[in-house]
Structures are given as structure tokens and as C-alpha cells.
Design a protein around this motif. Sequence first.
Motif, PDB file in Angstrom:
ATOM      1  N   LEU A 143       3.619 -21.686 -31.393  1.00  0.00           N
ATOM      2  CA  LEU A 143       4.883 -21.786 -30.759  1.00  0.00           C
ATOM      3  C   LEU A 143       5.025 -22.798 -29.631  1.00  0.00           C
ATOM      4  N   LEU A 144       4.023 -22.625 -28.727  1.00  0.00           N
ATOM      5  CA  LEU A 144       3.878 -23.323 -27.371  1.00  0.00           C
ATOM      6  C   LEU A 144       3.986 -24.981 -27.726  1.00  0.00           C
ATOM      7  N   LYS A 145       3.181 -25.332 -28.677  1.00  0.00           N
ATOM      8  CA  LYS A 145       3.407 -26.665 -29.147  1.00  0.00           C
ATOM      9  C   LYS A 145       4.660 -27.058 -29.705  1.00  0.00           C
ATOM     10  N   LEU A 146       5.086 -26.295 -30.265  1.00  0.00           N
ATOM     11  CA  LEU A 146       6.484 -26.621 -30.918  1.00  0.00           C
ATOM     12  C   LEU A 146       7.548 -26.889 -29.585  1.00  0.00           C
ATOM     13  N   CYS A 147       7.321 -25.956 -28.836  1.00  0.00           N
ATOM     14  CA  CYS A 147       8.491 -26.274 -27.226  1.00  0.00           C
ATOM     15  C   CYS A 147       8.044 -27.251 -26.637  1.00  0.00           C
ATOM     16  N   GLU A 148       6.725 -28.135 -27.048  1.00  0.00           N
ATOM     17  CA  GLU A 148       6.261 -29.413 -26.513  1.00  0.00           C
ATOM     18  C   GLU A 148       7.158 -30.658 -26.938  1.00  0.00           C
ATOM     19  N   GLN A 149       8.168 -30.312 -27.845  1.00  0.00           N
ATOM     20  CA  GLN A 149       8.966 -31.233 -28.574  1.00  0.00           C
ATOM     21  C   GLN A 149      10.424 -31.095 -28.524  1.00  0.00           C
ATOM     22  N   PRO A 150      10.899 -31.200 -27.178  1.00  0.00           N
ATOM     23  CA  PRO A 150      12.180 -30.636 -27.041  1.00  0.00           C
ATOM     24  C   PRO A 150      13.221 -31.627 -27.526  1.00  0.00           C
ATOM     25  N   GLU A 151      12.825 -32.700 -28.146  1.00  0.00           N
ATOM     26  CA  GLU A 151      13.717 -33.546 -28.859  1.00  0.00           C
ATOM     27  C   GLU A 151      14.201 -32.963 -30.050  1.00  0.00           C
ATOM     28  N   LEU A 152      13.214 -31.980 -30.495  1.00  0.00           N
ATOM     29  CA  LEU A 152      13.897 -31.226 -31.689  1.00  0.00           C
ATOM     30  C   LEU A 152      14.874 -30.266 -31.658  1.00  0.00           C
ATOM     31  N   PHE A 153      15.183 -30.081 -30.636  1.00  0.00           N
ATOM     32  CA  PHE A 153      16.100 -28.909 -30.019  1.00  0.00           C
ATOM     33  C   PHE A 153      16.951 -29.568 -29.243  1.00  0.00           C
ATOM     34  N   PRO A 154      18.000 -30.646 -29.479  1.00  0.00           N
ATOM     35  CA  PRO A 154      18.983 -30.951 -28.692  1.00  0.00           C
ATOM     36  C   PRO A 154      19.829 -30.183 -28.231  1.00  0.00           C
ATOM     37  N   ARG A 155      20.450 -30.188 -26.974  1.00  0.00           N
ATOM     38  CA  ARG A 155      21.667 -29.256 -26.486  1.00  0.00           C
ATOM     39  C   ARG A 155      22.770 -29.604 -27.391  1.00  0.00           C
ATOM     40  N   ASP A 156      23.023 -30.700 -28.007  1.00  0.00           N
ATOM     41  CA  ASP A 156      24.274 -30.561 -28.887  1.00  0.00           C
ATOM     42  C   ASP A 156      24.298 -30.160 -30.104  1.00  0.00           C
ATOM     43  N   ASP A 157      22.971 -29.736 -30.627  1.00  0.00           N
ATOM     44  CA  ASP A 157      22.868 -29.061 -31.658  1.00  0.00           C
ATOM     45  C   ASP A 157      22.560 -27.335 -31.288  1.00  0.00           C
ATOM     46  N   PHE A 158      22.253 -27.114 -30.158  1.00  0.00           N
ATOM     47  CA  PHE A 158      21.989 -25.579 -29.765  1.00  0.00           C
ATOM     48  C   PHE A 158      22.681 -25.497 -28.073  1.00  0.00           C
ATOM     49  N   PRO A 159      24.305 -25.733 -28.171  1.00  0.00           N
ATOM     50  CA  PRO A 159      24.730 -25.704 -26.798  1.00  0.00           C
ATOM     51  C   PRO A 159      24.539 -24.404 -25.998  1.00  0.00           C
TER      52      PRO A 159
ATOM     53  N   MET B 248       4.106 -25.599 -37.974  1.00  0.00           N
ATOM     54  CA  MET B 248       3.791 -24.451 -36.891  1.00  0.00           C
ATOM     55  C   MET B 248       3.804 -23.254 -37.932  1.00  0.00           C
ATOM     56  N   VAL B 249       4.955 -22.987 -38.712  1.00  0.00           N
ATOM     57  CA  VAL B 249       4.902 -21.730 -39.454  1.00  0.00           C
ATOM     58  C   VAL B 249       3.670 -21.598 -40.445  1.00  0.00           C
ATOM     59  N   SER B 250       3.389 -22.797 -40.981  1.00  0.00           N
ATOM     60  CA  SER B 250       2.188 -22.740 -42.067  1.00  0.00           C
ATOM     61  C   SER B 250       0.759 -22.305 -41.125  1.00  0.00           C
ATOM     62  N   GLN B 251       0.605 -22.959 -39.909  1.00  0.00           N
ATOM     63  CA  GLN B 251      -0.390 -22.595 -39.012  1.00  0.00           C
ATOM     64  C   GLN B 251      -0.445 -21.178 -38.761  1.00  0.00           C
TER      65      GLN B 251
ATOM     66  N   HIS C 201      15.366 -21.082 -25.470  1.00  0.00           N
ATOM     67  CA  HIS C 201      14.028 -20.451 -25.940  1.00  0.00           C
ATOM     68  C   HIS C 201      13.949 -20.378 -27.206  1.00  0.00           C
ATOM     69  N   LEU C 202      12.555 -20.336 -27.783  1.00  0.00           N
ATOM     70  CA  LEU C 202      12.286 -19.969 -29.337  1.00  0.00           C
ATOM     71  C   LEU C 202      11.710 -18.622 -29.202  1.00  0.00           C
ATOM     72  N   HIS C 203      12.330 -17.869 -30.389  1.00  0.00           N
ATOM     73  CA  HIS C 203      12.125 -16.463 -30.517  1.00  0.00           C
ATOM     74  C   HIS C 203      11.433 -16.469 -32.030  1.00  0.00           C
ATOM     75  N   PHE C 204      10.203 -16.147 -31.980  1.00  0.00           N
ATOM     76  CA  PHE C 204       9.647 -16.295 -33.484  1.00  0.00           C
ATOM     77  C   PHE C 204       9.143 -14.865 -33.730  1.00  0.00           C
TER      78      PHE C 204
ATOM     79  N   GLU D 126      -2.098 -14.385 -30.335  1.00  0.00           N
ATOM     80  CA  GLU D 126      -2.079 -15.223 -29.038  1.00  0.00           C
ATOM     81  C   GLU D 126      -2.621 -16.575 -30.031  1.00  0.00           C
ATOM     82  N   LYS D 127      -3.045 -16.635 -31.003  1.00  0.00           N
ATOM     83  CA  LYS D 127      -3.259 -18.026 -31.543  1.00  0.00           C
ATOM     84  C   LYS D 127      -1.681 -18.466 -32.215  1.00  0.00           C
ATOM     85  N   ALA D 128      -1.109 -17.580 -32.672  1.00  0.00           N
ATOM     86  CA  ALA D 128       0.209 -18.005 -33.189  1.00  0.00           C
ATOM     87  C   ALA D 128       1.208 -18.275 -31.977  1.00  0.00           C
ATOM     88  N   LYS D 129       0.962 -17.689 -30.553  1.00  0.00           N
ATOM     89  CA  LYS D 129       1.703 -17.949 -29.502  1.00  0.00           C
ATOM     90  C   LYS D 129       1.413 -19.445 -29.031  1.00  0.00           C
ATOM     91  N   GLY D 130       0.050 -20.046 -29.420  1.00  0.00           N
ATOM     92  CA  GLY D 130      -0.166 -21.329 -29.085  1.00  0.00           C
ATOM     93  C   GLY D 130       0.520 -22.323 -29.964  1.00  0.00           C
TER      94      GLY D 130
END
Length: 184
Positions: A26-42, A1-4, A142-145, A20-24
Motif C-alpha cells: 500500500l505504501l508503494k501505491l501511495c508513492e504514485q500520487p498522480e493516481l489520486f488527483p485532488r480533482d477526482d478526490f476533492p 497492489m491487490v494481487s500482491q 489517505h488510502l484505507h485498505f 506488514e508485507k501488505a502494508k509495504g
Amino acid sequence: MVSQVRCCLSKEGINTNSIEKAKGELLKLCEQPELFPRDDFPVPPAGQSELFFHVYEDPIQEYSLYVYSALCGKAYRPHNHGNSWAIIAAIEGAEKHSLYKQTGYSSANWIADIIVQPGTAVSLLPGGIHAIESVGNSPLLHLHFYGKSFEIQGERVEFDKKTGRSYHLTLDDNNLSYIIDARF
């Protein structure tokens, strides 16, 4: 995502179209909630309403990604992010971003509201102003970039709509205690 995002912004510069392209991305990254489990981000513990987990930053403190976990009811008055652009996208929960345009040294006029919830995001160019208010009954994840990490965003301006005054502040170690370094 960062490289893109880096590729897009380096080719086009920082403008409405490239953000706007960069926002797209970040939205793709949010579509992978398994990368951000509540155990790691309580959710924040008792006595705290929010936590920022700093998960990525490039070697010159640009392109900084934070995972934001907050309880319902958190709000921020209108503010900018100094000399940084910002993109905020939702994995869980919803918050209202009220967008403003600065109209004078200490004044800003409301432009529009955007609800950031799963599948949506908001972006701001450097100097862009927004107020934030959580909505609904679900905790936020939420993701803040940002184009620059909090510590080097420069002087921020906050606007107090009740008094019509503005306040200038710089984020540093004294007012960043809610950030957890989660870079691996």
C-alpha cells in the motif's frame, strides 16, 4: 497492489508478518500520487468534514480500497473494524493513530501512537483497536485498505474513554452516507 497482497495473505494467512508485507504494498501505491488527483478526490464540501471514495472491491467484497479525503480536525474515538484487518497509508496530510488493546468487554488500554503521514502507514489485525485524530494544518488524502468492505465488516466496537462504556454498531446504508462509489 491487490494481487500482491492477495498472494501474500493467501500464502501466509493473516498475521503480523503478512499484514506488514501488505502494508509495504500500500505504501508503494501511495508513492504514485498522480493516481489520486485532488480533482477526482476533492476535499469535502462545506458542511462535511470527510469523504470516503470507494475505488476498488473484489467480487466477494473483500480487499476493499477507499481514498479518504478529510479536513483538519477530524477525530474518531477508539474502535475496531469488526472482523476485518485494516491498513491506512498517507498520500497527503497527517493523522495520529492511537493503538489500544482490549482489556475487557468495555475497556481498552492505550499501547502506542503512530503518526501516519506520507511514507508511513498503520496496520491492524482483525479486532485491532485504534483512535484517529488529524494533526497539522493540511487536509488528508489517505488510502484505507480493508480485508472486507465497510458493509460486511460485521459488528464494530467503539470505546468511550470518558465514560468507560463500549458501543456496538454495524455499518449499513443508514450510516455510510459519507461513502462515494468511485469504482470504475
